[in-house]
Design a protein around this motif. Structure first.
Motif, PDB file in Angstrom:
ATOM      1  N   ARG A  94      11.943  -3.070 -25.344  1.00 37.01           N
ATOM      2  CA  ARG A  94      11.861  -2.410 -24.048  1.00 37.01           C
ATOM      3  C   ARG A  94      10.984  -1.165 -24.182  1.00 37.01           C
ATOM      4  N   LYS A  95      10.223  -0.902 -23.113  1.00 37.05           N
ATOM      5  CA  LYS A  95       9.380   0.291 -23.112  1.00 37.05           C
ATOM      6  C   LYS A  95      10.230   1.524 -22.842  1.00 37.05           C
ATOM      7  N   TYR A  96       9.852   2.628 -23.458  1.00 33.57           N
ATOM      8  CA  TYR A  96      10.596   3.879 -23.327  1.00 33.57           C
ATOM      9  C   TYR A  96      10.774   4.258 -21.852  1.00 33.57           C
ATOM     10  N   GLU A  97      12.016   4.490 -21.460  1.00 33.03           N
ATOM     11  CA  GLU A  97      12.397   4.901 -20.112  1.00 33.03           C
ATOM     12  C   GLU A  97      12.097   3.839 -19.046  1.00 33.03           C
ATOM     13  N   MET A  98      11.940   2.585 -19.451  1.00 29.80           N
ATOM     14  CA  MET A  98      11.757   1.490 -18.491  1.00 29.80           C
ATOM     15  C   MET A  98      12.879   0.482 -18.707  1.00 29.80           C
ATOM     16  N   ILE A  99      13.915   0.559 -17.900  1.00 30.52           N
ATOM     17  CA  ILE A  99      15.105  -0.243 -18.143  1.00 30.52           C
ATOM     18  C   ILE A  99      15.068  -1.582 -17.414  1.00 30.52           C
ATOM     19  N   ASP A 100      14.121  -1.755 -16.475  1.00 31.62           N
ATOM     20  CA  ASP A 100      14.107  -2.985 -15.684  1.00 31.62           C
ATOM     21  C   ASP A 100      13.135  -4.036 -16.230  1.00 31.62           C
ATOM     22  N   LYS A 101      12.543  -3.782 -17.382  1.00 32.17           N
ATOM     23  CA  LYS A 101      11.584  -4.728 -17.957  1.00 32.17           C
ATOM     24  C   LYS A 101      11.792  -4.808 -19.455  1.00 32.17           C
ATOM     25  N   GLN A 102      11.867  -6.030 -19.977  1.00 29.81           N
ATOM     26  CA  GLN A 102      12.008  -6.203 -21.420  1.00 29.81           C
ATOM     27  C   GLN A 102      11.307  -7.473 -21.874  1.00 29.81           C
ATOM     28  N   TRP A 103      10.963  -7.513 -23.173  1.00 26.68           N
ATOM     29  CA  TRP A 103      10.252  -8.640 -23.751  1.00 26.68           C
ATOM     30  C   TRP A 103      11.039  -9.172 -24.946  1.00 26.68           C
ATOM     31  N   HIS A 104      10.794 -10.431 -25.259  1.00 31.01           N
ATOM     32  CA  HIS A 104      11.493 -11.057 -26.383  1.00 31.01           C
ATOM     33  C   HIS A 104      10.463 -11.487 -27.433  1.00 31.01           C
ATOM     34  N   VAL A 105      10.689 -11.017 -28.660  1.00 29.76           N
ATOM     35  CA  VAL A 105       9.789 -11.327 -29.771  1.00 29.76           C
ATOM     36  C   VAL A 105      10.561 -12.122 -30.811  1.00 29.76           C
ATOM     37  N   SER A 106      10.099 -13.342 -31.071  1.00 31.24           N
ATOM     38  CA  SER A 106      10.755 -14.162 -32.107  1.00 31.24           C
ATOM     39  C   SER A 106      10.064 -13.934 -33.445  1.00 31.24           C
TER      40      SER A 106
END
Length: 498
Positions: A375-387
């Motif tokens: 997740r980007k700093y201070e951005m709680i509504d967007k996240q990514w998944h890295v395998s």
């Protein structure tokens, strides 16, 4: 006078060829019917002379291109003639273009430019991007029209010259004839429409700057498909465009322009045909509208030679000198500097800088791999998944930027930092962006044409000799001294070669 001759006359006037005065009606003629007959005769003579010159010019252009085969056995030239045996379509590419396509032909961009020669024929330039992020030319064609059949012939010539290899991705403007020809010749290639042309068309058809701004977000935003559809629906409601025919047609073609649908297809950073526009801009420096076909081909090769010289300079800059770390992750940055060219290293650094704002907030263990939540700093509504899979090493991100551009995204780099890895894994290094991108094809042609390091050494030595010559010629004694030393050195090197 036939419609064809009138069209030809208008073309002649457009490029500055003198033509006799043509009047609107017989009453307008100072000499009546007699003047009209002489006027028509002058026009036909001028058109006939133009056609004869075009035939002679076409022959000279073909002789020039075929003459290049003496020094370049891989030179490819294809052409067609009409029922009057006049040149209709012309395609050509040399051996260097074919070899570069073998390495960098995963992405192909092309469009037509106009009025670049005295016959006003469209010029089609096939281009791509090399390991220095520079535009390169794969081939060119001059055609008499822009029908589907013409583009099928041109693309067929291109495929034949490139030994049957099809590009992974193609980007063009919205020309319908091009689109249909690509579908037939390259059915398995991902075809993308130029974002710039679509946004310009939106400005023309909708005439609402706010709509164009929102469309750009829908087009280029890194959304999931469901999120894109929601944004699109909100945009239509906002501007009340549900029934607009242009908007409906645009949505039907969404898989050719929307990032949400195109993500994961490799385009090497291409989102528009701006590289083609830049190439056309460079071409204007070498030619003018009244240039004939032979001169056009010759000047076109001057441009290609300049572009290749720039590549040699870029090779030299990438090979020599040690980069100074600019990010907080020195080991990862230096690892990238060892393999990437100088221009690609800049793009890699941008992702490294951005990765400092990313945080790994969780991890899910699955069979065979770990899935990290970023997740980007201070951005709680967007996240990514890295395998992440350790053996064999493999990393993939839900943003698919690595697959689309070929450079690891900031989310993957954040995971590397989290894992305390100091070396960039091989799975994240796309060879086409590296210093050794061309190594596999160097043996296919004479070495002096492909050994960029040798060319770089040559250019470097030439710069020293230029300065030496300038300074040594100031006085006669210095001139004689340096001349004798150079002659002795030359004799010594020649002796080593024997």
């Amino acid at each position: 006078m036939s419609e064809l001759d009138i069209m030809q006359l208008n073309k002649m006037r457009k490029v500055g060829i003198s033509t006799p005065q043509v009047y609107g009606s017989l009453a307008d003629h100072p000499g009546g019917y007699e003047r009209l007959s002489f006027c028509k005769k002058d026009i036909y003579n001028q058109i006939g002379r133009q056609r004869r010159l075009q035939g002679l010019d076409s022959k000279c252009a073909l002789e020039f291109l075929n003459g290049l085969k003496r020094s370049d056995p891989l030179m490819y030239v294809g052409h067609t003639v009409d029922e009057e045996n006049r040149l209709q379509h012309l395609f050509w590419c040399d051996g260097m273009m074919q070899m570069e396509y073998e390495v960098f032909g995963d992405v192909l961009a092309f469009d037509a430019t106009y009025g670049k020669n005295k016959y006003l024929c469209p010029v089609v330039v096939f281009s791509g991007v090399n390991h220095h992020n520079h535009t390169i030319v794969f081939g060119s064609a001059i055609v008499s029209n822009e029908t589907v059949e013409t583009y099928i012939w041109v693309l067929g010539q291109f495929v034949e010259a490139m030994k049957g290899k099809s590009p992974m991705s193609i980007i063009t403007d919205g020309d319908v004839a091009m689109k249909n020809a690509i579908r037939k010749v390259f059915p398995n290639s991902q075809h993308r429409l130029c974002a710039w042309h679509l946004l310009r068309n939106a400005t023309t058809n909708i005439k609402k700057p706010a709509f164009t701004k929102d469309l750009r977000k829908c087009m280029l935003g890194e959304y999931e498909i469901g999120e894109f559809r929601k944004k699109w629906s909100e945009m239509l409601n906002k501007f009340e465009l549900h029934d607009h025919p242009w908007v409906i047609d645009l949505f039907e073609k969404r898989k050719m322009w929307c990032t949400a649908y195109i993500r994961g297809a490799f385009f090497g950073g291409f989102r528009a045909t701006s590289r083609c526009e830049g190439l056309h801009s460079e071409l204007k420096k070498y030619i003018h509208p009244k240039i004939n076909l032979t001169e056009f081909v010759q000047q076109f090769y001057r441009l290609v030679s300049y572009m290749r010289y720039r590549e040699v300079e870029a090779d030299f800059a990438s090979i020599h000198g040690d980069p100074v770390p600019e990010t907080d992750y020195h080991n990862l940055e230096l690892s990238g500097a060892k393999c990437y060219t100088k221009e690609i290293l800049k793009l890699f650094r941008d992702q490294l800088h951005s990765s400092s704002l990313m945080r790994v907030i969780g991890c899910k263990q699955t069979f065979g791999c770990c899935i990290y939540i970023v997740r980007k700093y201070e951005m709680i509504d967007k996240q990514w998944h890295v395998s992440y899979q350790s053996t064999p090493c493999d990393l993939k991100c839900s943003c698919l930027r690595m697959e689309s551009v070929g450079i690891p995204c900031d989310h993957i780099l954040a995971v590397l930092v989290h894992l305390n890895l100091s070396e960039l894994p091989k799975c994240l290094v796309l060879k086409r962006w590296t210093k050794v991108a061309k190594d596999e094809v160097k043996g296919n042609v004479s070495r002096h044409r492909w050994d960029s390091e040798k060319d770089a050494r040559y250019l470097s030595l030439m710069e020293y000799f230029k300065e030496l010559s300038t300074l040594a010629c100031e006085t006669y004694d210095d001139y004689v001294d340096k001349r004798d030393k150079v002659v002795n050195e030359l004799a010594e090197i020649r002796g080593k070669k024997l």
